[in-house]
Design a protein around this motif. Structure first.
Motif, short mmCIF file in Angstrom:
data_model
loop_
_atom_site.label_atom_id
_atom_site.label_comp_id
_atom_site.label_asym_id
_atom_site.label_seq_id
_atom_site.Cartn_x
_atom_site.Cartn_y
_atom_site.Cartn_z
N CYS A 89 20.26 41.64 -46.45
CA CYS A 89 21.46 41.85 -45.63
C CYS A 89 21.65 43.34 -45.39
O CYS A 89 21.37 44.18 -46.25
CB CYS A 89 22.68 41.27 -46.33
N ASP A 90 22.13 43.65 -44.20
CA ASP A 90 22.38 45.03 -43.82
C ASP A 90 23.77 45.50 -44.21
O ASP A 90 24.02 46.71 -44.30
CB ASP A 90 22.20 45.19 -42.31
N MET A 91 24.68 44.54 -44.43
CA MET A 91 26.06 44.88 -44.75
C MET A 91 26.74 43.67 -45.35
O MET A 91 26.39 42.53 -45.05
CB MET A 91 26.79 45.32 -43.48
N ILE A 92 27.75 43.95 -46.19
CA ILE A 92 28.64 42.91 -46.69
C ILE A 92 30.02 43.23 -46.17
O ILE A 92 30.47 44.38 -46.25
CB ILE A 92 28.66 42.89 -48.24
N ILE A 93 30.69 42.22 -45.63
CA ILE A 93 32.08 42.38 -45.23
C ILE A 93 32.86 41.37 -46.06
O ILE A 93 32.61 40.16 -45.99
CB ILE A 93 32.30 42.12 -43.73
N MET A 94 33.78 41.88 -46.89
CA MET A 94 34.50 40.98 -47.79
C MET A 94 35.96 41.39 -47.92
O MET A 94 36.32 42.53 -47.64
CB MET A 94 33.83 40.94 -49.16
N GLY A 95 36.76 40.42 -48.32
CA GLY A 95 38.17 40.68 -48.53
C GLY A 95 38.41 41.49 -49.79
O GLY A 95 37.59 41.49 -50.71
N SER A 96 39.55 42.16 -49.81
CA SER A 96 39.87 42.99 -50.98
C SER A 96 40.31 42.15 -52.17
O SER A 96 40.13 42.55 -53.31
CB SER A 96 40.97 44.00 -50.63
N ARG A 97 40.87 40.99 -51.91
CA ARG A 97 41.29 40.10 -52.98
C ARG A 97 40.99 38.68 -52.58
O ARG A 97 41.22 38.28 -51.46
CB ARG A 97 42.79 40.23 -53.26
N GLY A 98 40.51 37.90 -53.52
CA GLY A 98 40.18 36.51 -53.24
C GLY A 98 41.10 35.54 -53.96
O GLY A 98 42.20 35.89 -54.35
N CYS A 99 40.62 34.33 -54.15
CA CYS A 99 41.40 33.27 -54.79
C CYS A 99 41.16 33.20 -56.29
O CYS A 99 41.60 32.26 -56.94
CB CYS A 99 41.02 31.91 -54.18
N THR A 100 40.49 34.18 -56.86
CA THR A 100 40.21 34.14 -58.28
C THR A 100 41.45 34.52 -59.07
O THR A 100 42.45 34.97 -58.52
CB THR A 100 39.06 35.10 -58.65
N ASP A 101 41.40 34.34 -60.37
CA ASP A 101 42.52 34.70 -61.23
C ASP A 101 42.84 36.18 -61.08
O ASP A 101 41.99 36.99 -60.75
CB ASP A 101 42.17 34.44 -62.70
N PHE A 102 44.10 36.56 -61.36
CA PHE A 102 44.52 37.94 -61.25
C PHE A 102 43.82 38.76 -62.33
O PHE A 102 44.11 38.64 -63.51
CB PHE A 102 46.04 38.04 -61.42
N GLN A 103 42.85 39.58 -61.92
CA GLN A 103 42.11 40.38 -62.88
C GLN A 103 42.11 41.86 -62.50
O GLN A 103 42.00 42.71 -63.36
CB GLN A 103 40.66 39.90 -62.99
N GLY A 104 42.19 42.15 -61.21
CA GLY A 104 42.19 43.54 -60.79
C GLY A 104 43.59 43.94 -60.36
O GLY A 104 44.36 43.10 -59.92
N LEU A 105 43.94 45.19 -60.49
CA LEU A 105 45.28 45.62 -60.14
C LEU A 105 45.43 45.86 -58.64
O LEU A 105 46.28 45.28 -58.00
CB LEU A 105 45.64 46.88 -60.93
N PHE A 106 44.59 46.69 -58.05
CA PHE A 106 44.69 46.98 -56.63
C PHE A 106 43.55 46.38 -55.83
O PHE A 106 43.70 46.04 -54.68
CB PHE A 106 44.74 48.50 -56.39
N LEU A 107 42.40 46.30 -56.43
CA LEU A 107 41.22 45.77 -55.77
C LEU A 107 40.70 44.63 -56.62
O LEU A 107 40.62 44.76 -57.83
CB LEU A 107 40.17 46.88 -55.65
N GLY A 108 40.39 43.52 -56.01
CA GLY A 108 39.91 42.37 -56.78
C GLY A 108 38.70 42.73 -57.62
O GLY A 108 37.88 43.56 -57.24
N SER A 109 38.58 42.09 -58.76
CA SER A 109 37.49 42.42 -59.67
C SER A 109 36.13 42.08 -59.07
O SER A 109 35.15 42.79 -59.31
CB SER A 109 37.67 41.72 -61.01
N VAL A 110 36.05 40.99 -58.29
CA VAL A 110 34.77 40.64 -57.65
C VAL A 110 34.40 41.73 -56.65
O VAL A 110 33.27 42.22 -56.63
CB VAL A 110 34.85 39.26 -56.96
#
Length: 141
Positions: free
Chosen positions: A104-125
């Motif tokens: 892949c040449d690039m990944i475009i992803m959301g800052s926060r997903g549906c996972t458990d709350f683990q990151g404060l400002f940016l999702g842990s994934v």
């Protein structure tokens, strides 16, 4: 830089939906790129015997289809070519692995997903993908 393949992780969150919208717009701008949808799920419960193992596998596949179906529809309406992968394991690890294997040449992803709350400002994934991926990552809020 020529973009040919853009990986978009999807988990059913609004953030992932916005990332897909950005990916579609970018594909339209660059021409003949394609989207690689990646959905990750928890490992199959291997301790279950039949028929319970197959029932668990079927539920996981149904959940994946429920999440990916709207993405298929949006990409189809937009006329954007895509492939999809449903992967078992830790999302950050599988996203990074898929980006590498699929070139892949690039990944475009959301800052926060549906996972458990683990990151404060940016999702842990998202945070882990940013630090381990072999290609540029565009994070959408």
């Amino acid at each position: 830089m020529k973009l040919k393949k853009i990986l978009v992780p999807v988990d059913g969150s609004e953030s992932a939906g916005r990332a897909l919208e950005y990916a579609i717009e970018l594909v339209k701008l660059v021409g003949d790129a394609e989207v690689l949808l990646v959905h990750c799920h928890k490992p199959f419960p291997r301790l279950l015997g039949e028929p319970y193992l197959q029932e668990a596998i079927n539920r996981i596949q149904e959940d994946a289809d429920r999440i990916i179906d709207p993405c298929r529809e949006v990409l189809g309406k937009a006329g954007v070519g895509f492939k999809e992968r449903v992967l078992e394991g830790a999302p950050w690890e599988k996203i990074t692995e898929a980006a590498d294997i699929e070139a892949c040449d690039m990944i475009i992803m959301g800052s926060r997903g549906c996972t458990d709350f683990q990151g404060l400002f940016l999702g842990s994934v998202t945070h882990r993908v940013l630090h381990t991926t072999p290609c540029p990552v565009l994070v959408i809020r």
